[in-house]
Design an enzyme around this catalytic site. Structure first.
Site, mmCIF file in Angstrom:
data_model
loop_
_atom_site.group_PDB
_atom_site.id
_atom_site.type_symbol
_atom_site.label_atom_id
_atom_site.label_comp_id
_atom_site.label_asym_id
_atom_site.label_seq_id
_atom_site.Cartn_x
_atom_site.Cartn_y
_atom_site.Cartn_z
ATOM 1 N N GLY A 46 0.849 -1.189 0.000
ATOM 2 C CA GLY A 46 0.000 0.000 0.000
ATOM 3 C C GLY A 46 0.884 1.237 0.000
ATOM 4 O O GLY A 46 2.080 1.150 0.303
ATOM 5 N N GLN A 51 3.246 10.031 1.744
ATOM 6 C CA GLN A 51 4.546 9.347 1.796
ATOM 7 C C GLN A 51 5.470 9.756 0.647
ATOM 8 O O GLN A 51 6.681 9.542 0.719
ATOM 9 C CB GLN A 51 4.357 7.822 1.762
ATOM 10 C CG GLN A 51 3.660 7.273 2.997
ATOM 11 C CD GLN A 51 3.506 5.773 2.918
ATOM 12 O OE1 GLN A 51 2.550 5.277 2.331
ATOM 13 N NE2 GLN A 51 4.437 5.036 3.488
ATOM 14 N N CYS A 95 6.138 -0.177 7.671
ATOM 15 C CA CYS A 95 5.763 0.991 6.879
ATOM 16 C C CYS A 95 6.979 1.451 6.085
ATOM 17 O O CYS A 95 8.083 1.525 6.627
ATOM 18 C CB CYS A 95 5.285 2.117 7.796
ATOM 19 S SG CYS A 95 4.806 3.610 6.909
ATOM 20 N N LEU A 96 6.762 1.769 4.832
ATOM 21 C CA LEU A 96 7.865 2.230 3.987
ATOM 22 C C LEU A 96 8.444 3.547 4.512
ATOM 23 O O LEU A 96 9.582 3.883 4.210
ATOM 24 C CB LEU A 96 7.388 2.393 2.538
ATOM 25 C CG LEU A 96 6.943 1.080 1.863
ATOM 26 C CD1 LEU A 96 6.288 1.361 0.518
ATOM 27 C CD2 LEU A 96 8.122 0.123 1.707
ATOM 28 N N HIS A 137 -4.270 1.419 7.558
ATOM 29 C CA HIS A 137 -2.911 1.982 7.643
ATOM 30 C C HIS A 137 -2.762 3.158 6.658
ATOM 31 O O HIS A 137 -2.209 4.207 7.019
ATOM 32 C CB HIS A 137 -1.920 0.848 7.338
ATOM 33 C CG HIS A 137 -0.477 1.219 7.277
ATOM 34 N ND1 HIS A 137 0.466 0.731 8.152
ATOM 35 C CD2 HIS A 137 0.214 2.015 6.409
ATOM 36 C CE1 HIS A 137 1.660 1.218 7.839
ATOM 37 N NE2 HIS A 137 1.539 1.995 6.773
ATOM 38 N N GLU A 138 -3.282 2.983 5.438
ATOM 39 C CA GLU A 138 -3.145 4.060 4.428
ATOM 40 C C GLU A 138 -4.026 5.256 4.776
ATOM 41 O O GLU A 138 -3.603 6.410 4.601
ATOM 42 C CB GLU A 138 -3.480 3.541 3.026
ATOM 43 C CG GLU A 138 -2.676 2.350 2.533
ATOM 44 C CD GLU A 138 -1.191 2.417 2.801
ATOM 45 O OE1 GLU A 138 -0.652 3.540 2.914
ATOM 46 O OE2 GLU A 138 -0.555 1.355 2.927
ATOM 47 N N HIS A 141 -2.389 7.372 7.236
ATOM 48 C CA HIS A 141 -1.383 8.272 6.651
ATOM 49 C C HIS A 141 -2.026 9.590 6.206
ATOM 50 O O HIS A 141 -1.413 10.657 6.321
ATOM 51 C CB HIS A 141 -0.722 7.633 5.427
ATOM 52 C CG HIS A 141 0.462 6.741 5.731
ATOM 53 N ND1 HIS A 141 1.595 7.201 6.351
ATOM 54 C CD2 HIS A 141 0.677 5.426 5.466
ATOM 55 C CE1 HIS A 141 2.465 6.192 6.468
ATOM 56 N NE2 HIS A 141 1.934 5.099 5.936
HETATM 57 O O1 GNR Z 1 4.170 -2.608 2.484
HETATM 58 C C1 GNR Z 1 3.565 -2.486 3.548
HETATM 59 N N1 GNR Z 1 3.293 -3.581 4.278
HETATM 60 C C2 GNR Z 1 2.469 -3.573 5.389
HETATM 61 C C3 GNR Z 1 2.484 -4.687 6.209
HETATM 62 C C4 GNR Z 1 1.690 -4.749 7.318
HETATM 63 C C5 GNR Z 1 0.875 -3.706 7.610
HETATM 64 C C6 GNR Z 1 0.850 -2.571 6.818
HETATM 65 C C7 GNR Z 1 1.634 -2.509 5.708
HETATM 66 S S1 GNR Z 1 1.598 -1.119 4.690
HETATM 67 C C8 GNR Z 1 3.230 -1.135 4.046
HETATM 68 C C9 GNR Z 1 3.420 -0.067 3.001
HETATM 69 C C10 GNR Z 1 3.194 1.299 3.614
HETATM 70 O O2 GNR Z 1 3.972 1.827 4.360
HETATM 71 N N2 GNR Z 1 2.079 1.895 3.318
HETATM 72 O O3 GNR Z 1 1.778 3.085 3.851
HETATM 73 NI NI NI Z 2 2.861 3.189 5.719
#
Ligand code: GNR
Ligand code: NI
Length: 171
Positions: A46, A51, A95-96, A137-138, A141
């Site tokens: 995601g 980001q 999270c990236l 999660h997104e 953000h």
């Molecule tokens: O790539 C991603 N893997 C992930 C794994 C577990 C819970 C959430 C994520 S999201 C993350 C990519 C990211 O940072 N998206 O904002």
């Molecule tokens: Ni993230």
């Protein structure tokens, strides 16, 4: 299409509330496509516009692009909103924008999300498991919230200290 540079914490641009999209036009479609490229390349499941330094309410996701058979089932959403939540789960998140860090977060187990797709048409989708986690999660953000904000103060402060050091070592 282009790979965009990713912001990493601590960065105050990751803490801002992103602005809604008024219309899904070519510029927003280009942003979505570049975000998807960037996400696949990372690789991630995601990505949210903040980001990549764009403070707009746009997310992309693809939870099929994991494991052996990297299928492409991308989801593009502008102005995503959670309409319904059900149950609870605990997931080990990363999270990236929070490199080299994992933590267990409690989320809703199943969410229904409404938003505008890549064509600008209102759509609703329901996800569970990783997709439910990813959507929450997104959307976090877009509201300036990182998964580490769901951890204890102690854990978050330890992680932030390490991330600051990581950045200093880069310079
Ligand atoms: O790539 C991603 N893997 C992930 C794994 C577990 C819970 C959430 C994520 S999201 C993350 C990519 C990211 O940072 N998206 O904002
Ligand atoms: Ni993230």
């Amino acid at each position: 299409m282009a790979i965009l540079p990713l912001l990493t914490a601590p960065d105050k641009r990751l803490k801002k509330v992103a602005r809604p999209v008024e219309r899904v036009d070519d510029a927003i479609r280009r942003l979505m496509d570049d975000m998807l490229d960037t996400m696949y390349r990372a690789p991630g499941v995601g990505l949210a516009a903040p980001q990549v330094g764009v403070s707009r309410r746009v997310i992309v996701a693809d939870v099929a692009y994991v494991g052996e058979e990297k299928r492409h089932e991308p989801i593009f959403l502008a102005n995503p909103e959670i309409l319904e939540r059900e149950g609870e789960l605990v997931w080990e998140e990363g999270c990236l924008s929070v490199p080299e860090t994992q933590g267990e977060v409690t989320r809703s187990a199943r969410v229904t999300v409404r938003g505008l797709n890549r064509e600008g048409v209102e759509t609703t989708l329901t996800g569970e498991g990783l997709l439910a986690v990813c959507l929450q999660h997104e959307i976090d953000h877009l509201n300036g919230v990182l998964f580490i904000d769901h951890l204890s103060r102690l854990k978050r402060d330890m992680i932030l200290k390490r991330l600051k050091k990581l950045k200093e070592d880069e310079n």
